[in-house]
Scaffold this motif. Structure first.
Motif, PDB file in Angstrom:
ATOM      1  N   UNK A  66     103.825 146.213  -1.299  1.00 46.40           N
ATOM      2  CA  UNK A  66     103.436 147.238  -0.353  1.00 46.40           C
ATOM      3  C   UNK A  66     103.427 146.624   1.052  1.00 46.40           C
ATOM      4  N   UNK A  67     103.792 147.438   2.045  1.00 50.57           N
ATOM      5  CA  UNK A  67     103.901 146.883   3.393  1.00 50.57           C
ATOM      6  C   UNK A  67     102.535 146.418   3.924  1.00 50.57           C
ATOM      7  N   UNK A  68     101.477 147.012   3.448  1.00 49.33           N
ATOM      8  CA  UNK A  68     100.149 146.562   3.885  1.00 49.33           C
ATOM      9  C   UNK A  68      99.839 145.169   3.342  1.00 49.33           C
ATOM     10  N   UNK A  69     100.347 144.862   2.160  1.00 45.33           N
ATOM     11  CA  UNK A  69     100.146 143.534   1.579  1.00 45.33           C
ATOM     12  C   UNK A  69     100.974 142.495   2.340  1.00 45.33           C
ATOM     13  N   UNK A  70     102.225 142.848   2.636  1.00 40.36           N
ATOM     14  CA  UNK A  70     103.073 141.923   3.382  1.00 40.36           C
ATOM     15  C   UNK A  70     102.526 141.680   4.780  1.00 40.36           C
ATOM     16  N   UNK A  71     102.006 142.736   5.409  1.00 38.70           N
ATOM     17  CA  UNK A  71     101.435 142.575   6.746  1.00 38.70           C
ATOM     18  C   UNK A  71     100.251 141.618   6.708  1.00 38.70           C
ATOM     19  N   UNK A  72      99.498 141.678   5.649  1.00 42.98           N
ATOM     20  CA  UNK A  72      98.321 140.811   5.514  1.00 42.98           C
ATOM     21  C   UNK A  72      98.702 139.374   5.171  1.00 42.98           C
ATOM     22  N   UNK A  73      99.696 139.201   4.306  1.00 43.95           N
ATOM     23  CA  UNK A  73      99.962 137.882   3.736  1.00 43.95           C
ATOM     24  C   UNK A  73     101.190 137.161   4.302  1.00 43.95           C
ATOM     25  N   UNK A  74     102.099 137.895   4.926  1.00 47.72           N
ATOM     26  CA  UNK A  74     103.337 137.266   5.399  1.00 47.72           C
ATOM     27  C   UNK A  74     103.052 136.193   6.446  1.00 47.72           C
ATOM     28  N   UNK A  75     103.789 135.075   6.409  1.00 47.33           N
ATOM     29  CA  UNK A  75     103.628 134.039   7.437  1.00 47.33           C
ATOM     30  C   UNK A  75     104.131 134.493   8.809  1.00 47.33           C
ATOM     31  N   UNK A  76     104.884 135.603   8.850  1.00 48.57           N
ATOM     32  CA  UNK A  76     105.421 136.090  10.117  1.00 48.57           C
ATOM     33  C   UNK A  76     104.450 137.012  10.856  1.00 48.57           C
ATOM     34  N   UNK A  77     103.343 137.367  10.226  1.00 51.02           N
ATOM     35  CA  UNK A  77     102.469 138.385  10.818  1.00 51.02           C
ATOM     36  C   UNK A  77     101.035 137.905  11.057  1.00 51.02           C
ATOM     37  N   UNK A  78     100.847 136.607  11.042  1.00 53.73           N
ATOM     38  CA  UNK A  78      99.478 136.091  11.174  1.00 53.73           C
ATOM     39  C   UNK A  78      99.024 136.075  12.633  1.00 53.73           C
ATOM     40  N   UNK A  79      98.878 137.273  13.160  1.00 58.07           N
ATOM     41  CA  UNK A  79      98.443 137.481  14.544  1.00 58.07           C
ATOM     42  C   UNK A  79      97.691 138.810  14.574  1.00 58.07           C
ATOM     43  N   UNK A  80      96.378 138.790  14.814  1.00 66.89           N
ATOM     44  CA  UNK A  80      95.579 140.025  14.768  1.00 66.89           C
ATOM     45  C   UNK A  80      96.110 141.133  15.669  1.00 66.89           C
ATOM     46  N   UNK A  81      96.606 140.782  16.851  1.00 69.54           N
ATOM     47  CA  UNK A  81      97.122 141.793  17.764  1.00 69.54           C
ATOM     48  C   UNK A  81      98.357 142.473  17.179  1.00 69.54           C
TER      49      UNK A  81
END
Length: 288
Positions: free
Chosen positions: A233-248
């Motif tokens: 699920x895209x919400x899981x990838x957004x949370x766990x992906x190494x490319x998205x580790x930025x709160x903003x």
């Protein structure tokens, strides 16, 4: 007119007499079907004939397609890495076409010479470099008018028919069409699989999803994030992906899918291209 070496017997004789073999590392499979050569030239003509557009070819090889391209009598930029075919061009047909410019060496290191040109591009692309070359064209060429490319059939089907990181990335800048399957027997040496022709036409600048290096970076980051876990699920990838580790960035993506009515429980393969483009535009607006 045809190039000096086009028939299978001529190609074999040229290779044999010069102690040459087709180089797999350069993706050398020479097109020998003149019907395909004519098709490529004719299906491209309308996109540059009525405008002041220049031409380019990535990988001239034996000049099978180069010669008819040069006969359009436009400024033409040629790229070739193999010394044997550079010398062949210089000693047989280049002197007939004063508007041609030949860049010797790796195309990836020389394409920058035409980044700003209004150019229509041709290329029989090596499989291992296809994605990289198309990405460079999509992101670095400022005024290009389109291109027709010979690629592996499987790649053509993926980039035109499937939802993938590359197909969606390219969709952000242009329209990709599957033109024609090309049987493997149309080449020498005969490759293991069939090829296909694709045509990419860039959107008008005002309709493109990205307009700067920063836009491209955001668009690429979004796609890397979602396709990091294609089955997730895209919400899981957004949370766990190494490319998205930025709160903003995470917060902006969440707001973007809320505004575009995309469910966070969706998987990338369940979204269509229009949804991705709408989501991408919303994200860029939020981060601008």
């Amino acid at each position: 007119m045809y190039a000096p070496i086009t028939k299978l017997s001529e190609i074999k004789n040229f290779l044999s007499s010069n102690s040459l073999v087709a180089q797999k590392k350069f993706g050398q499979n020479f097109l020998i079907d003149q019907n395909i050569v004519r098709y490529i030239a004719e299906c491209s003509r309308d996109f540059f004939e009525k405008e002041n557009v220049e031409l380019a070819e990535i990988g001239i090889g034996l000049g099978t397609l180069t010669y008819p391209i040069l006969e359009f009598e436009r400024p033409t930029y040629l790229f070739e890495i193999d010394r044997a075919y550079i010398e062949l061009a210089k000693t047989t047909y280049l002197n007939l076409f004063p508007k041609a410019v030949l860049y010797e060496g790796d195309a990836l290191e020389n394409l920058h010479h035409i980044f700003s040109k209004e150019v229509f591009i041709f290329g029989n692309l090596p499989y291992h470099l296809t994605s990289e070359i198309l990405t460079i064209i999509a992101t670095e060429f400022e005024n290009w008018k389109g291109g027709v490319f010979m690629v592996q059939k499987e790649f053509a089907e993926r980039v035109t028919g499937e939802v993938s990181s590359l197909s969606i990335f390219l969709e952000g800048m242009g329209k990709i069409e599957f033109l024609k399957k090309v049987n493997k027997k149309c080449f020498y040496p005969v490759p293991k699989i069939d090829s296909a022709l694709i045509r990419i036409l860039p959107r008008p600048k005002e309709e493109r999803l990205f307009h700067s290096k920063e836009d491209i970076a955001v668009w690429s980051r979004l796609l890397r994030t979602f396709f990091w876990g294609k089955r997730k699920q895209i919400q899981v990838s957004l949370r766990d992906s190494p490319f998205s580790q930025d709160p903003k960035f995470q917060e902006a993506v969440r707001k973007a899918w809320e505004k575009t009515n995309i469910s966070p429980t969706s998987r990338p393969e369940e979204l269509n291209r229009k949804q991705f483009l709408t989501l991408g535009q919303e994200l860029l607006d939020l981060l601008s």
